[in-house]
Design a protein around this motif. Structure first.
Motif, PDB file in Angstrom:
ATOM      1  N   VAL A   1       0.839  -1.201   0.000  1.00 45.33           N
ATOM      2  CA  VAL A   1       0.000   0.000   0.000  1.00 45.33           C
ATOM      3  C   VAL A   1       0.870   1.245   0.000  1.00 45.33           C
ATOM      4  O   VAL A   1       0.634   2.195  -0.765  1.00 45.33           O
ATOM      5  CB  VAL A   1      -0.957   0.008   1.206  1.00 45.33           C
ATOM      6  N   ARG A   2       1.882   1.264   0.850  1.00 39.48           N
ATOM      7  CA  ARG A   2       2.749   2.454   0.913  1.00 39.48           C
ATOM      8  C   ARG A   2       3.441   2.702  -0.428  1.00 39.48           C
ATOM      9  O   ARG A   2       3.537   3.849  -0.891  1.00 39.48           O
ATOM     10  CB  ARG A   2       3.779   2.309   2.034  1.00 39.48           C
TER      11      ARG A   2
ATOM     12  N   ALA B   1      -5.855   1.486   5.105  1.00 34.67           N
ATOM     13  CA  ALA B   1      -4.869   2.021   4.163  1.00 34.67           C
ATOM     14  C   ALA B   1      -5.178   1.592   2.734  1.00 34.67           C
ATOM     15  O   ALA B   1      -5.112   2.407   1.796  1.00 34.67           O
ATOM     16  CB  ALA B   1      -3.465   1.569   4.559  1.00 34.67           C
ATOM     17  N   TYR B   2      -5.516   0.323   2.552  1.00 30.89           N
ATOM     18  CA  TYR B   2      -5.816  -0.161   1.196  1.00 30.89           C
ATOM     19  C   TYR B   2      -7.079   0.512   0.654  1.00 30.89           C
ATOM     20  O   TYR B   2      -7.132   0.898  -0.524  1.00 30.89           O
ATOM     21  CB  TYR B   2      -5.980  -1.673   1.209  1.00 30.89           C
TER      22      TYR B   2
ATOM     23  N   LEU C   1      -7.424   2.910  -2.767  1.00 32.11           N
ATOM     24  CA  LEU C   1      -8.456   2.858  -3.801  1.00 32.11           C
ATOM     25  C   LEU C   1      -9.170   4.204  -3.934  1.00 32.11           C
ATOM     26  O   LEU C   1      -9.516   4.620  -5.049  1.00 32.11           O
ATOM     27  CB  LEU C   1      -9.465   1.756  -3.478  1.00 32.11           C
ATOM     28  N   ASP C   2      -9.386   4.913  -2.804  1.00 33.07           N
ATOM     29  CA  ASP C   2      -9.976   6.249  -2.863  1.00 33.07           C
ATOM     30  C   ASP C   2      -9.099   7.197  -3.677  1.00 33.07           C
ATOM     31  O   ASP C   2      -9.607   7.984  -4.498  1.00 33.07           O
ATOM     32  CB  ASP C   2     -10.136   6.817  -1.450  1.00 33.07           C
TER      33      ASP C   2
ATOM     34  N   ALA D   1      -1.469  -7.385  -2.470  1.00 35.68           N
ATOM     35  CA  ALA D   1      -1.298  -8.238  -1.288  1.00 35.68           C
ATOM     36  C   ALA D   1      -2.282  -7.896  -0.178  1.00 35.68           C
ATOM     37  O   ALA D   1      -2.572  -8.740   0.676  1.00 35.68           O
ATOM     38  CB  ALA D   1       0.134  -8.121  -0.765  1.00 35.68           C
ATOM     39  N   ALA D   2      -2.802  -6.671  -0.157  1.00 37.08           N
ATOM     40  CA  ALA D   2      -3.735  -6.265   0.890  1.00 37.08           C
ATOM     41  C   ALA D   2      -5.171  -6.644   0.572  1.00 37.08           C
ATOM     42  O   ALA D   2      -6.054  -6.500   1.432  1.00 37.08           O
ATOM     43  CB  ALA D   2      -3.643  -4.762   1.124  1.00 37.08           C
TER      44      ALA D   2
END
Length: 225
Positions: free
Chosen positions: A18-19, A110-111, A115-116, A130-131
């Motif tokens: 995510v990061r 976070a994921y 997407l936002d 992966a998330a």
């Protein structure tokens, strides 16, 4: 709640991805840092990034770590990205040592916000991430609790790709089917009641629509992206 997939790896494994994804979205688009994020109506892009960094710092403290010193003045996107990476690297180590599902809600949050950001910037969602699995599981558990708390009949949640979950208590006799991305966004409060009703339901969806309001999530008044 049951699922027809293998048991996923611990939830924190998707956090570094995510990061990296958020950094890739924002580093090359400095003109977008003050752009509104429609899925989070009160936030701009930099507000959303500040939220992600702040959540990481709070979780790090909860796991016995110490965040770096506060930044001087209002931070910009580059400074926030670096700070999130610094905090996140320490979190990755601590969550790996803790095992289990210690970071599952943070990873889902976070994921969902990645997407936002993608929706706000007109960037399609990743084909794989992966998330995805651990975040979806968190959302299904929350929605399942919402159904049970309202004493609504259980639902079979299906993706058009063939994955399926049971939400609620008991054996489901009704189902809702949608592409995986649409079902995720529906469970995360990013789809309006009208959009929810337009999913592929096995019977009239009215009784179940209130259950999409749960935890921090609620369907927006206007169609979501």
């Amino acid at each position: 709640m049951t699922a027809t997939r293998p048991v996923p790896a611990p939830d924190f494994v998707g956090y570094p991805e995510v990061r990296r994804g958020v950094r890739a979205l924002l580093e090359g688009r400095p003109e977008t840092h003050l752009r509104p994020v429609p899925a989070c109506p009160e936030w701009t892009v930099i507000d959303l990034l500040g939220h992600l960094t702040g959540i990481a710092e709070r979780v790090l403290v909860r796991h016995g770590g110490t965040p770096p010193p506060a930044l001087d003045g209002p931070p910009g996107v580059p400074a926030l990205l670096d700070r999130w990476d610094d905090v996140g690297a320490e979190l990755d180590r601590r969550l790996a040592a803790a095992g289990g599902h210690s970071g599952e809600i943070m990873v889902m949050d976070a994921y969902t916000h990645e997407l936002d950001l993608r929706a706000a910037l007109g960037v399609p969602p990743p084909a794989e991430h992966a998330a995805w699995v651990p975040s979806f599981d968190v959302l299904v558990r929350g929605f399942s609790g919402s159904l049970a708390g309202r004493e609504l009949r259980p639902l079979r949640l299906r993706t058009t790709g063939g994955s399926a979950w049971t939400a609620g208590t008991g054996r489901p006799t009704a189902s809702v089917t949608a592409p995986a991305y649409e079902l995720y966004r529906a469970l995360a409060g990013r789809r309006s009641l009208g959009q929810l009703a337009e999913l592929d339901w096995s019977e009239a969806p009215g009784p179940w629509l209130p259950a999409f309001t749960w935890g921090p999530f609620a369907p927006p008044s206007a169609p979501g992206r």
